[in-house]
Design a protein around this motif. Sequence first.
Motif, short mmCIF file in Angstrom:
data_model
loop_
_atom_site.label_atom_id
_atom_site.label_comp_id
_atom_site.label_asym_id
_atom_site.label_seq_id
_atom_site.Cartn_x
_atom_site.Cartn_y
_atom_site.Cartn_z
N ALA A 130 13.40 11.00 -5.51
CA ALA A 130 12.98 10.82 -6.89
C ALA A 130 12.07 9.61 -7.06
CB ALA A 130 14.21 10.66 -7.78
N SER A 131 12.18 8.65 -6.14
CA SER A 131 11.37 7.44 -6.26
C SER A 131 10.04 7.53 -5.55
CB SER A 131 12.16 6.26 -5.68
OG SER A 131 12.33 6.43 -4.29
N LEU A 132 9.75 8.70 -4.95
CA LEU A 132 8.59 8.78 -4.09
C LEU A 132 7.30 9.14 -4.81
CD1 LEU A 132 10.20 10.38 -0.97
CD2 LEU A 132 9.61 8.00 -1.40
N GLY A 133 7.34 9.14 -6.13
CA GLY A 133 6.10 9.36 -6.86
C GLY A 133 5.21 8.13 -6.87
N LEU A 134 5.69 7.03 -6.32
CA LEU A 134 4.92 5.79 -6.28
C LEU A 134 3.62 5.99 -5.53
CD1 LEU A 134 7.83 3.33 -5.40
CD2 LEU A 134 6.78 3.69 -7.63
N ALA A 135 2.57 5.42 -6.05
CA ALA A 135 1.27 5.56 -5.39
C ALA A 135 1.26 4.77 -4.09
CB ALA A 135 0.17 5.05 -6.31
N LEU A 136 0.64 5.37 -3.07
CA LEU A 136 0.56 4.71 -1.76
C LEU A 136 -0.85 4.20 -1.48
CD1 LEU A 136 2.64 7.17 0.41
CD2 LEU A 136 3.40 5.15 -0.82
N ARG A 137 -1.70 4.23 -2.47
CA ARG A 137 -3.09 3.91 -2.24
C ARG A 137 -3.44 2.45 -2.55
NH1 ARG A 137 -6.41 8.48 -1.66
NH2 ARG A 137 -5.24 10.41 -1.79
N SER A 138 -2.44 1.60 -2.66
CA SER A 138 -2.70 0.19 -2.91
C SER A 138 -3.23 -0.46 -1.64
CB SER A 138 -1.42 -0.50 -3.35
OG SER A 138 -0.42 -0.38 -2.37
N THR A 139 -3.63 -1.70 -1.74
CA THR A 139 -4.16 -2.39 -0.58
C THR A 139 -3.07 -2.64 0.45
OG1 THR A 139 -3.78 -4.49 -1.69
CG2 THR A 139 -5.97 -3.52 -1.89
N PHE A 140 -3.48 -2.96 1.65
CA PHE A 140 -2.55 -3.14 2.78
C PHE A 140 -1.44 -4.13 2.44
CE2 PHE A 140 -2.43 -5.90 6.78
CZ PHE A 140 -1.26 -5.35 7.22
N ALA A 141 -1.75 -5.24 1.91
CA ALA A 141 -0.76 -6.23 1.51
C ALA A 141 -1.42 -7.18 0.52
CB ALA A 141 -0.26 -7.02 2.73
N GLU A 142 -0.58 -7.82 -0.27
CA GLU A 142 -1.11 -8.72 -1.28
C GLU A 142 -1.95 -9.81 -0.61
OE1 GLU A 142 -1.73 -9.68 -5.19
OE2 GLU A 142 -0.44 -8.07 -4.43
N GLY A 143 -3.21 -9.88 -0.99
CA GLY A 143 -4.09 -10.91 -0.45
C GLY A 143 -4.60 -10.63 0.94
N ALA A 144 -4.41 -9.42 1.46
CA ALA A 144 -4.88 -9.12 2.81
C ALA A 144 -6.39 -9.19 2.87
CB ALA A 144 -4.41 -7.73 3.22
N SER A 145 -6.90 -9.73 3.96
CA SER A 145 -8.35 -9.90 4.10
C SER A 145 -9.00 -8.70 4.75
CB SER A 145 -8.64 -11.16 4.92
OG SER A 145 -8.06 -11.06 6.20
N ARG A 146 -8.23 -7.79 5.30
CA ARG A 146 -8.78 -6.60 5.95
C ARG A 146 -7.77 -5.46 5.83
NH1 ARG A 146 -5.96 -5.52 10.37
NH2 ARG A 146 -5.06 -7.16 11.66
N PRO A 147 -8.22 -4.23 6.04
CA PRO A 147 -7.30 -3.09 5.98
C PRO A 147 -6.38 -3.08 7.20
CG PRO A 147 -9.48 -2.37 6.64
CD PRO A 147 -9.62 -3.81 6.25
N PRO A 148 -5.26 -2.38 7.11
CA PRO A 148 -4.36 -2.26 8.26
C PRO A 148 -5.01 -1.44 9.37
CG PRO A 148 -3.66 -0.78 6.54
CD PRO A 148 -4.74 -1.64 5.95
N ARG A 149 -4.63 -1.74 10.60
CA ARG A 149 -5.17 -1.04 11.76
C ARG A 149 -4.02 -0.39 12.52
NH1 ARG A 149 -9.14 -6.10 13.35
NH2 ARG A 149 -10.76 -5.66 11.79
N ILE A 150 -4.12 0.93 12.67
CA ILE A 150 -3.05 1.71 13.29
C ILE A 150 -3.56 2.33 14.58
CG2 ILE A 150 -1.52 3.70 13.02
CD1 ILE A 150 -1.71 3.24 9.98
#
Length: 423
Positions: free
Chosen positions: A13-33
Amino acid sequence: MKRRTFLRTTGLASLGLALRSTFAEGASRPPRILLRSSWQTVNIGDIAHTPGVLRILRDHLPEAEVTLWPSYIDNGVDELLLTEFPKLKIAKRGSPELKQAFQECDFLLHGSGASIVAERDLIQWDKETGKPYGIYGITFPRKTSTSTSARSEAAMQKSVEVLNKAAFVYFRDGKSLELAQSLGAKSPVMEFGPDGAFACDLRDADRAEAFLKQNNLEEGKFLCCIPRLRYTPYWTIKENAKFDEAKHARNEEMKEHDHAPLRDAIVEVIKQTDLKVLVCPEDRTQMAVGKEMIYDKLPAEVLDRVVWRPDYWLTGEAVSVYIRSAGLFGNEMHSPIMCIGHGVPAVVCRWEEQTTKGYMWEDIGLGQWLFDHDSPKDQSRIVPTVLDIAQNPEKAKAMAAQAKAFVEKRQLATMQTLKKALA
């Protein structure tokens, strides 16, 4: 663990949260996987794992930069992937790109597979980088599908240690989760997580439509049927694969037993409906199996409505054919997975020699479309079930759609977990 238990325990029920936010608060670059996947190209299911996971990442974590660490992307698979995912980086074993990925990537994600396929690579990543890793949509077996004997307890415990160090582990069938728990696995997150191939959306519409036209197969007017032997005879398609007498003997012993119900289903579908049937492969060995065990043994009076595909295809063409069909049945797993991922009805038949992956059909609410060839009771239900799908397409599509929706909710949950691990 049953499907309703997953629904109750994973907080959907809690999974409607958007996942499109930035990698982390104040992150200087996107995450690398770094995605460890692409196990082989002789099977369209093994091909499908990678684009499936890449699509899930693209849909839910579009800001992430992904590098693929493949085993094999030959036979044109690299072009398929780069066409669909133009931002994808590829780092092959021993390459400068892989060394760079070890330095720059934040997280290693082990893709779907029949086991912890790249167990040694996870150990290497942990030892050399100390950075986190996760395992996505695997079966955890005592005996692998290519082996005739169970793994030793020492080997199982070594695998448990790898599970314990993971930030999360998603098992593609509930029985694998239960086995891991019974052996003491204690990753912070251990849950059911669908095989990545459910999300595979590679397409090759031009090839598919040309093939269907050439064989007089109309959209929605045919079922697909996939043969398979108990053990894949890799010695017939791989230069370095040695002939295995024990596996060959078991294949010969059971091939009639395992294909007779499929032939019976074809005959009844043709007798009682206006549908045709396409006999097609999931791997490079199955064209010959389909010819010998299905097409050549069918009654002459039904052959004008049966098409045997004599050559292998890649995942994009296969998916483009499946989505134009009325459904699929047979002895394979990943073609049904790709069908359900697109809302197409699909029956799975399994046997004792396989891992527990087939039981995922119970986990996603399709237990009535799962059959065990080693059970006479199950075998007796294959023909009426296939016929029911053919005669009641709307009901069958509704069942497939419900399973697809459940899978997509679980995919969303897994990406929420990955986002937290990245942050």
